[in-house]
Design a protein around this motif. Structure first.
Motif, PDB file in Angstrom:
ATOM      1  N   ILE A  33       0.863  -1.184   0.000  1.00 44.27           N
ATOM      2  CA  ILE A  33       0.000   0.000   0.000  1.00 44.27           C
ATOM      3  C   ILE A  33       0.899   1.233   0.000  1.00 44.27           C
ATOM      4  O   ILE A  33       2.119   1.105   0.130  1.00 44.27           O
ATOM      5  N   THR A  34       0.299   2.404  -0.126  1.00 49.79           N
ATOM      6  CA  THR A  34       1.064   3.630   0.059  1.00 49.79           C
ATOM      7  C   THR A  34       0.427   4.446   1.166  1.00 49.79           C
ATOM      8  O   THR A  34      -0.799   4.523   1.283  1.00 49.79           O
ATOM      9  N   ILE A  35       1.275   5.041   1.981  1.00 52.74           N
ATOM     10  CA  ILE A  35       0.852   5.929   3.065  1.00 52.74           C
ATOM     11  C   ILE A  35       1.533   7.264   2.812  1.00 52.74           C
ATOM     12  O   ILE A  35       2.765   7.338   2.769  1.00 52.74           O
ATOM     13  N   ASP A  36       0.740   8.295   2.618  1.00 49.02           N
ATOM     14  CA  ASP A  36       1.268   9.628   2.321  1.00 49.02           C
ATOM     15  C   ASP A  36       2.251   9.591   1.156  1.00 49.02           C
ATOM     16  O   ASP A  36       3.286  10.244   1.161  1.00 49.02           O
ATOM     17  N   GLY A  37       1.932   8.772   0.159  1.00 42.49           N
ATOM     18  CA  GLY A  37       2.747   8.686  -1.046  1.00 42.49           C
ATOM     19  C   GLY A  37       3.952   7.765  -0.952  1.00 42.49           C
ATOM     20  O   GLY A  37       4.654   7.579  -1.937  1.00 42.49           O
ATOM     21  N   GLN A  38       4.198   7.184   0.211  1.00 43.93           N
ATOM     22  CA  GLN A  38       5.348   6.305   0.401  1.00 43.93           C
ATOM     23  C   GLN A  38       4.908   4.844   0.340  1.00 43.93           C
ATOM     24  O   GLN A  38       4.041   4.439   1.108  1.00 43.93           O
ATOM     25  N   PRO A  39       5.489   4.040  -0.541  1.00 47.08           N
ATOM     26  CA  PRO A  39       5.118   2.614  -0.598  1.00 47.08           C
ATOM     27  C   PRO A  39       5.629   1.875   0.633  1.00 47.08           C
ATOM     28  O   PRO A  39       6.759   2.096   1.083  1.00 47.08           O
ATOM     29  N   VAL A  40       4.778   1.023   1.185  1.00 44.03           N
ATOM     30  CA  VAL A  40       5.139   0.209   2.343  1.00 44.03           C
ATOM     31  C   VAL A  40       4.541  -1.180   2.175  1.00 44.03           C
ATOM     32  O   VAL A  40       3.596  -1.379   1.414  1.00 44.03           O
ATOM     33  N   TRP A  82     -10.216   8.837  11.228  1.00 41.53           N
ATOM     34  CA  TRP A  82     -10.432   9.152   9.822  1.00 41.53           C
ATOM     35  C   TRP A  82      -9.107   9.415   9.115  1.00 41.53           C
ATOM     36  O   TRP A  82      -8.257  10.151   9.608  1.00 41.53           O
ATOM     37  N   VAL A  83      -8.929   8.806   7.952  1.00 38.31           N
ATOM     38  CA  VAL A  83      -7.841   9.123   7.035  1.00 38.31           C
ATOM     39  C   VAL A  83      -8.465   9.305   5.657  1.00 38.31           C
ATOM     40  O   VAL A  83      -9.660   9.091   5.482  1.00 38.31           O
ATOM     41  N   TRP A  84      -7.681   9.724   4.688  1.00 42.51           N
ATOM     42  CA  TRP A  84      -8.217  10.075   3.378  1.00 42.51           C
ATOM     43  C   TRP A  84      -7.654   9.199   2.277  1.00 42.51           C
ATOM     44  O   TRP A  84      -6.530   8.717   2.358  1.00 42.51           O
ATOM     45  N   GLN A  85      -8.450   9.046   1.237  1.00 41.08           N
ATOM     46  CA  GLN A  85      -7.986   8.444  -0.005  1.00 41.08           C
ATOM     47  C   GLN A  85      -7.630   9.582  -0.963  1.00 41.08           C
ATOM     48  O   GLN A  85      -7.937  10.738  -0.702  1.00 41.08           O
ATOM     49  N   ALA A  86      -6.999   9.270  -2.082  1.00 39.26           N
ATOM     50  CA  ALA A  86      -6.504  10.294  -3.003  1.00 39.26           C
ATOM     51  C   ALA A  86      -7.607  11.195  -3.539  1.00 39.26           C
ATOM     52  O   ALA A  86      -7.380  12.377  -3.804  1.00 39.26           O
ATOM     53  N   ASP A  87      -8.828  10.675  -3.686  1.00 37.82           N
ATOM     54  CA  ASP A  87      -9.916  11.496  -4.208  1.00 37.82           C
ATOM     55  C   ASP A  87     -10.582  12.355  -3.140  1.00 37.82           C
ATOM     56  O   ASP A  87     -11.544  13.061  -3.413  1.00 37.82           O
ATOM     57  N   GLY A  88     -10.058  12.301  -1.910  1.00 39.90           N
ATOM     58  CA  GLY A  88     -10.594  13.129  -0.834  1.00 39.90           C
ATOM     59  C   GLY A  88     -11.622  12.433   0.035  1.00 39.90           C
ATOM     60  O   GLY A  88     -12.024  12.973   1.053  1.00 39.90           O
ATOM     61  N   THR A  89     -12.069  11.246  -0.368  1.00 39.31           N
ATOM     62  CA  THR A  89     -13.020  10.534   0.487  1.00 39.31           C
ATOM     63  C   THR A  89     -12.303  10.032   1.736  1.00 39.31           C
ATOM     64  O   THR A  89     -11.123   9.693   1.701  1.00 39.31           O
ATOM     65  N   GLY A 101      -2.515  -2.191  -3.237  1.00 41.91           N
ATOM     66  CA  GLY A 101      -2.609  -0.952  -3.995  1.00 41.91           C
ATOM     67  C   GLY A 101      -3.351   0.182  -3.302  1.00 41.91           C
ATOM     68  O   GLY A 101      -3.422   1.289  -3.837  1.00 41.91           O
ATOM     69  N   LEU A 102      -3.888  -0.049  -2.113  1.00 45.35           N
ATOM     70  CA  LEU A 102      -4.588   1.011  -1.381  1.00 45.35           C
ATOM     71  C   LEU A 102      -3.644   2.184  -1.159  1.00 45.35           C
ATOM     72  O   LEU A 102      -2.474   1.991  -0.830  1.00 45.35           O
ATOM     73  N   ALA A 103      -4.145   3.393  -1.341  1.00 40.26           N
ATOM     74  CA  ALA A 103      -3.365   4.597  -1.080  1.00 40.26           C
ATOM     75  C   ALA A 103      -4.138   5.448  -0.082  1.00 40.26           C
ATOM     76  O   ALA A 103      -5.283   5.807  -0.333  1.00 40.26           O
ATOM     77  N   VAL A 104      -3.517   5.724   1.060  1.00 45.20           N
ATOM     78  CA  VAL A 104      -4.149   6.545   2.087  1.00 45.20           C
ATOM     79  C   VAL A 104      -3.245   7.708   2.456  1.00 45.20           C
ATOM     80  O   VAL A 104      -2.025   7.657   2.266  1.00 45.20           O
ATOM     81  N   PHE A 105      -3.880   8.742   2.973  1.00 48.90           N
ATOM     82  CA  PHE A 105      -3.179   9.946   3.405  1.00 48.90           C
ATOM     83  C   PHE A 105      -3.584  10.266   4.832  1.00 48.90           C
ATOM     84  O   PHE A 105      -4.762  10.177   5.171  1.00 48.90           O
ATOM     85  N   THR A 106      -2.617  10.657   5.639  1.00 54.98           N
ATOM     86  CA  THR A 106      -2.916  11.018   7.019  1.00 54.98           C
ATOM     87  C   THR A 106      -3.365  12.470   7.136  1.00 54.98           C
ATOM     88  O   THR A 106      -3.789  12.901   8.195  1.00 54.98           O
ATOM     89  N   ARG A 107      -3.283  13.198   6.044  1.00 51.70           N
ATOM     90  CA  ARG A 107      -3.835  14.558   5.935  1.00 51.70           C
ATOM     91  C   ARG A 107      -4.619  14.613   4.640  1.00 51.70           C
ATOM     92  O   ARG A 107      -4.311  13.918   3.685  1.00 51.70           O
ATOM     93  N   SER A 108      -5.622  15.459   4.590  1.00 46.25           N
ATOM     94  CA  SER A 108      -6.440  15.546   3.385  1.00 46.25           C
ATOM     95  C   SER A 108      -5.586  15.925   2.181  1.00 46.25           C
ATOM     96  O   SER A 108      -4.848  16.907   2.239  1.00 46.25           O
ATOM     97  N   PRO A 109      -5.686  15.159   1.087  1.00 46.54           N
ATOM     98  CA  PRO A 109      -4.929  15.497  -0.116  1.00 46.54           C
ATOM     99  C   PRO A 109      -5.556  16.642  -0.895  1.00 46.54           C
ATOM    100  O   PRO A 109      -4.971  17.135  -1.848  1.00 46.54           O
ATOM    101  N   LEU A 110      -6.755  17.064  -0.493  1.00 47.76           N
ATOM    102  CA  LEU A 110      -7.438  18.148  -1.190  1.00 47.76           C
ATOM    103  C   LEU A 110      -7.099  19.485  -0.560  1.00 47.76           C
ATOM    104  O   LEU A 110      -6.916  19.594   0.647  1.00 47.76           O
TER     105      LEU A 110
END
Length: 118
Positions: A33-40, A82-89, A101-110
């Motif tokens: 998966i990726t967390i804040d753009g970093q693959p792990v 709550w965390v975010w996906q690339a589309d802001g959901t 392949g899941l991509a999550v962000f710990t801050r809103s990407p929007l």
């Protein structure tokens, strides 16, 4: 001091401040998966919360005061994970399982203007 411990090992994550460290694991496949753009690499059937906290010291920062958050109730009731996906959901990290392949962000990407237009 520079460490020779690889950051993608349990010891490396412990030294880097990961909140959770696996001490024994067997029988589950790794998942990318990726967390804040970093693959792990995390483990099959991990929740997103577990996956993030094995990599980072916190799940996210509180959007109102900036304080660190790491989940609270672990059953989807408290609104702390709550965390975010690339589309802001948003998704609840404590009750969603990881998938390849899941991509999550710990801050809103929007940006704030994109959020206001939703």
């Amino acid at each position: 001091m520079v460490s020779n411990v690889p950051p993608d090992t349990a010891e490396g994550r412990r030294r880097s401040g990961a909140q959770l460290v696996r001490v024994a694991e067997g029988g589950r496949s790794p998942v990318g998966i990726t967390i804040d753009g970093q693959p792990v690499q995390v483990m099959e059937d991990d929740t997103v919360l577990t996956a993030i906290l094995t990599q980072l010291a916190r799940l996210r920062d509180n959007e109102f005061g900036g304080g660190p958050r790491a989940g609270f109730c672990l059953m989807g009731a408290c609104q702390e994970c709550w965390v975010w996906q690339a589309d802001g959901t948003r998704l609840r990290a404590c009750s969603v399982l990881v998938s390849e392949g899941l991509a999550v962000f710990t801050r809103s990407p929007l940006t704030s203007w994109q959020i206001q237009s939703l």
